[in-house]
Motif scaffolding. Structure first.
Motif, PDB file in Angstrom:
ATOM      1  N   ILE A  52       0.837  -1.202   0.000  1.00 43.98           N
ATOM      2  CA  ILE A  52       0.000   0.000   0.000  1.00 43.98           C
ATOM      3  C   ILE A  52       0.872   1.253   0.000  1.00 43.98           C
ATOM      4  O   ILE A  52       0.580   2.228  -0.716  1.00 43.98           O
ATOM      5  N   TYR A  53       1.948   1.243   0.790  1.00 39.25           N
ATOM      6  CA  TYR A  53       2.852   2.393   0.785  1.00 39.25           C
ATOM      7  C   TYR A  53       3.459   2.594  -0.601  1.00 39.25           C
ATOM      8  O   TYR A  53       3.565   3.724  -1.094  1.00 39.25           O
ATOM      9  N   ASN A  54       3.812   1.506  -1.269  1.00 37.50           N
ATOM     10  CA  ASN A  54       4.325   1.623  -2.632  1.00 37.50           C
ATOM     11  C   ASN A  54       3.259   2.146  -3.596  1.00 37.50           C
ATOM     12  O   ASN A  54       3.576   2.892  -4.535  1.00 37.50           O
ATOM     13  N   GLN A  55       1.988   1.783  -3.364  1.00 41.88           N
ATOM     14  CA  GLN A  55       0.908   2.336  -4.174  1.00 41.88           C
ATOM     15  C   GLN A  55       0.837   3.851  -4.006  1.00 41.88           C
ATOM     16  O   GLN A  55       0.607   4.584  -4.982  1.00 41.88           O
ATOM     17  N   MET A  56       0.994   4.317  -2.767  1.00 39.82           N
ATOM     18  CA  MET A  56       1.000   5.771  -2.522  1.00 39.82           C
ATOM     19  C   MET A  56       2.100   6.437  -3.349  1.00 39.82           C
ATOM     20  O   MET A  56       1.891   7.493  -3.962  1.00 39.82           O
ATOM     21  N   LEU A  57       3.283   5.824  -3.328  1.00 44.60           N
ATOM     22  CA  LEU A  57       4.425   6.404  -4.031  1.00 44.60           C
ATOM     23  C   LEU A  57       4.221   6.374  -5.547  1.00 44.60           C
ATOM     24  O   LEU A  57       4.702   7.261  -6.260  1.00 44.60           O
ATOM     25  N   GLU A  58       3.523   5.361  -6.034  1.00 50.58           N
ATOM     26  CA  GLU A  58       3.270   5.233  -7.474  1.00 50.58           C
ATOM     27  C   GLU A  58       2.184   6.186  -7.958  1.00 50.58           C
ATOM     28  O   GLU A  58       2.165   6.573  -9.133  1.00 50.58           O
ATOM     29  N   ARG A  86      14.284  13.150   2.681  1.00 51.43           N
ATOM     30  CA  ARG A  86      15.325  13.477   1.702  1.00 51.43           C
ATOM     31  C   ARG A  86      14.973  12.939   0.309  1.00 51.43           C
ATOM     32  O   ARG A  86      15.198  13.626  -0.702  1.00 51.43           O
ATOM     33  N   SER A  87      14.424  11.755   0.244  1.00 47.88           N
ATOM     34  CA  SER A  87      14.142  11.118  -1.042  1.00 47.88           C
ATOM     35  C   SER A  87      12.776  11.493  -1.611  1.00 47.88           C
ATOM     36  O   SER A  87      12.396  10.974  -2.657  1.00 47.88           O
ATOM     37  N   GLY A  88      12.044  12.355  -0.925  1.00 49.22           N
ATOM     38  CA  GLY A  88      10.731  12.759  -1.427  1.00 49.22           C
ATOM     39  C   GLY A  88       9.697  11.652  -1.310  1.00 49.22           C
ATOM     40  O   GLY A  88       8.774  11.570  -2.117  1.00 49.22           O
ATOM     41  N   MET A  89       9.814  10.822  -0.272  1.00 52.18           N
ATOM     42  CA  MET A  89       8.889   9.706  -0.076  1.00 52.18           C
ATOM     43  C   MET A  89       7.764  10.065   0.893  1.00 52.18           C
ATOM     44  O   MET A  89       6.848   9.274   1.076  1.00 52.18           O
ATOM     45  N   VAL A  90       7.832  11.245   1.501  1.00 51.59           N
ATOM     46  CA  VAL A  90       6.726  11.806   2.280  1.00 51.59           C
ATOM     47  C   VAL A  90       6.673  13.300   1.993  1.00 51.59           C
ATOM     48  O   VAL A  90       7.677  13.912   1.637  1.00 51.59           O
ATOM     49  N   ASP A  91       5.480  13.882   2.161  1.00 53.60           N
ATOM     50  CA  ASP A  91       5.271  15.286   1.794  1.00 53.60           C
ATOM     51  C   ASP A  91       4.967  16.191   2.977  1.00 53.60           C
ATOM     52  O   ASP A  91       5.044  17.418   2.854  1.00 53.60           O
ATOM     53  N   HIS A 333      14.071   0.778  -2.267  1.00 56.93           N
ATOM     54  CA  HIS A 333      14.734   0.021  -3.332  1.00 56.93           C
ATOM     55  C   HIS A 333      13.821  -0.263  -4.521  1.00 56.93           C
ATOM     56  O   HIS A 333      14.311  -0.489  -5.622  1.00 56.93           O
ATOM     57  N   ARG A 334      12.512  -0.226  -4.340  1.00 54.54           N
ATOM     58  CA  ARG A 334      11.615  -0.353  -5.502  1.00 54.54           C
ATOM     59  C   ARG A 334      11.669   0.916  -6.347  1.00 54.54           C
ATOM     60  O   ARG A 334      11.386   0.873  -7.537  1.00 54.54           O
ATOM     61  N   GLY A 335      12.006   2.031  -5.719  1.00 52.25           N
ATOM     62  CA  GLY A 335      12.388   3.225  -6.461  1.00 52.25           C
ATOM     63  C   GLY A 335      11.287   4.065  -7.061  1.00 52.25           C
ATOM     64  O   GLY A 335      11.564   4.927  -7.902  1.00 52.25           O
ATOM     65  N   HIS A 336      10.041   3.875  -6.635  1.00 54.63           N
ATOM     66  CA  HIS A 336       8.966   4.704  -7.205  1.00 54.63           C
ATOM     67  C   HIS A 336       9.166   6.185  -6.886  1.00 54.63           C
ATOM     68  O   HIS A 336       8.663   7.055  -7.617  1.00 54.63           O
ATOM     69  N   LYS A 338      11.742   7.873  -7.273  1.00 55.75           N
ATOM     70  CA  LYS A 338      12.668   8.526  -8.200  1.00 55.75           C
ATOM     71  C   LYS A 338      11.963   9.364  -9.254  1.00 55.75           C
ATOM     72  O   LYS A 338      12.527  10.339  -9.763  1.00 55.75           O
ATOM     73  N   THR A 339      10.758   8.994  -9.604  1.00 58.57           N
ATOM     74  CA  THR A 339      10.004   9.741 -10.617  1.00 58.57           C
ATOM     75  C   THR A 339       8.843  10.527  -9.997  1.00 58.57           C
ATOM     76  O   THR A 339       7.989  11.052 -10.709  1.00 58.57           O
ATOM     77  N   ARG A 340       8.847  10.603  -8.681  1.00 60.45           N
ATOM     78  CA  ARG A 340       7.752  11.237  -7.970  1.00 60.45           C
ATOM     79  C   ARG A 340       8.018  12.735  -7.807  1.00 60.45           C
ATOM     80  O   ARG A 340       9.104  13.145  -7.427  1.00 60.45           O
ATOM     81  N   ALA A 341       7.024  13.557  -8.110  1.00 61.20           N
ATOM     82  CA  ALA A 341       7.166  15.007  -7.952  1.00 61.20           C
ATOM     83  C   ALA A 341       7.131  15.375  -6.475  1.00 61.20           C
ATOM     84  O   ALA A 341       6.291  14.871  -5.724  1.00 61.20           O
ATOM     85  N   LYS A 342       8.041  16.246  -6.049  1.00 62.64           N
ATOM     86  CA  LYS A 342       8.026  16.734  -4.672  1.00 62.64           C
ATOM     87  C   LYS A 342       6.990  17.837  -4.536  1.00 62.64           C
ATOM     88  O   LYS A 342       6.950  18.763  -5.338  1.00 62.64           O
ATOM     89  N   ARG A 343       6.175  17.735  -3.524  1.00 59.65           N
ATOM     90  CA  ARG A 343       5.053  18.688  -3.351  1.00 59.65           C
ATOM     91  C   ARG A 343       5.507  20.024  -2.781  1.00 59.65           C
ATOM     92  O   ARG A 343       4.912  21.063  -3.085  1.00 59.65           O
TER      93      ARG A 343
END
Length: 350
Positions: A52-58, A86-91, A333-336, A338-343
């Motif tokens: 589910i967390y990976n779905q959020m990132l995707e 740092r990696s933009g995985m939370v906003d 490591h799944r890396g979603h 990397k293409t995610r826009a930072k809010r």
């Protein structure tokens, strides 16, 4: 040897082994998460939560809120949370004051948490000015430095109301200029415009410093800065309204959990009838639900209040320090991201 020297020696012995925060980049948890998905019980729950967390990132439309309660930062997860920023995985972050001040800001000033290799009588710890969090130690004298730094920051500000977000941003700015740790959540949040909210901010070392600031200003007949809890709720709700689709990664429960979930209801009260409930939600907790406690209310229960979507949610009943490293490493490591826009939601309030 005099008593003071004996105490200093004993204190040094007890504070001899620092907590080392886990580096989610240093190992790849994807294989074990995949394997857990083929198991049962908590293992499968964790695998589904990670999915589910990976779905959020995707999801390109999803704003992700990291919600933290409890002492996992002191226990070794501090760098994991910092990496998510740092990696933009939370906003945005909603947390207890202790997580932000007594743990992260505290280490940002150069102080440490220590493993308790033994737990003597707590009265003995008190006599040595050592505070205990289960099997983790904090040097009270170092914690008082944190209190005084908060006091200094408050004294330097224009005397007016501030949301906790606005004050924590000043803390991040202070760490950029004076901090001694690169990997600080507060510092990185400032640099990446990730707002941090602490709805019970004074329930922490910040409280002592801010009370001293207010008392000293009152004695001197000067105006003082104050925290505006209503502004906290308004600002966080404003982010939810503008974000649209949202997901929650929640560690623990308590005030931070309820605060972020209530933004949906608050938006409706403000006339935004089209506001979306939180589409995705993961909660990691050891709390029991049978006493009706809000901290441990299931995500399904939150749906009855119109806060969370029942379709994409997962409760994980586990001690968070044992599972957050796996979940975060898998997602990293799944890396979603990397293409995610930072809010950069922090810029909303500039």
């Amino acid at each position: 040897m005099n008593d003071a020297a004996i105490n200093d020696t004993r204190k040094a012995e007890l504070l001899s082994t620092t907590v080392e925060h886990i580096d989610i980049k240093s190992f790849d948890a994807r294989p074990i998460i995949d394997a857990m998905g083929k198991m049962s019980f908590t293992s499968r729950d964790l695998a589904r939560a990670t999915g589910i967390y990976n779905q959020m990132l995707e999801d390109p439309d999803c704003t992700i809120f990291l919600v933290i309660a409890g002492s996992t930062s002191a226990g070794g997860c501090m760098d994991a949370y910092a990496e998510l920023v740092r990696s933009g995985m939370v906003d945005a972050v909603v947390a207890t004051g202790a997580s932000i001040v007594d743990m992260d800001f505290f280490e940002g000033l150069g102080h440490k948490h220590y493993q308790a290799l033994e737990v003597p009588d707590d009265d003995t710890l008190r006599s040595l000015l050592i505070d205990r969090i289960y099997d983790t130690y904090i040097d009270e004298e170092q914690l008082q430095d944190c209190d005084h730094t908060i006091y200094k920051i408050a004294n330097a500000l224009e005397p007016r109301p501030y949301s906790s977000r606005a004050f924590i941003r000043e803390m991040g700015k202070y760490l950029v200029e004076h901090g001694k740790k690169e990997n600080s959540l507060v510092k990185l949040a400032y640099e990446h415009d990730v707002p941090i909210f602490c709805p019970a901010f004074v329930d922490s070392s910040a409280g002592f410093g801010l009370v001293k600031h207010q008392v000293d200003c009152m004695k001197a007949g000067r105006p003082y800065m104050v925290l505006d809890a209503i502004a906290d709720f308004r600002e966080l709700t404003d982010i939810k309204i503008k974000a649209g689709t949202s997901g929650l990664l929640m560690i623990g429960g308590g005030v931070p959990k309820n605060f972020i979930q209530d933004t949906v209801v608050c938006a409706e009260i403000l006339g935004h009838d089209d506001v979306e409930v939180h589409k995705y939600a993961v909660q990691i907790t050891v709390a029991d639900v049978r006493d009706g406690a809000c901290s441990s209310s299931t995500l399904q229960e939150a749906a009855s209040w119109g806060k969370v979507n029942t379709g994409i949610e997962q409760m994980v009943f586990a001690e968070a320090g044992s599972v957050i490293p796996l979940l975060a490493s898998d997602a990293y490591h799944r890396g979603h991201w990397k293409t995610r826009a930072k809010r950069a939601w922090g810029k909303l309030f500039d």
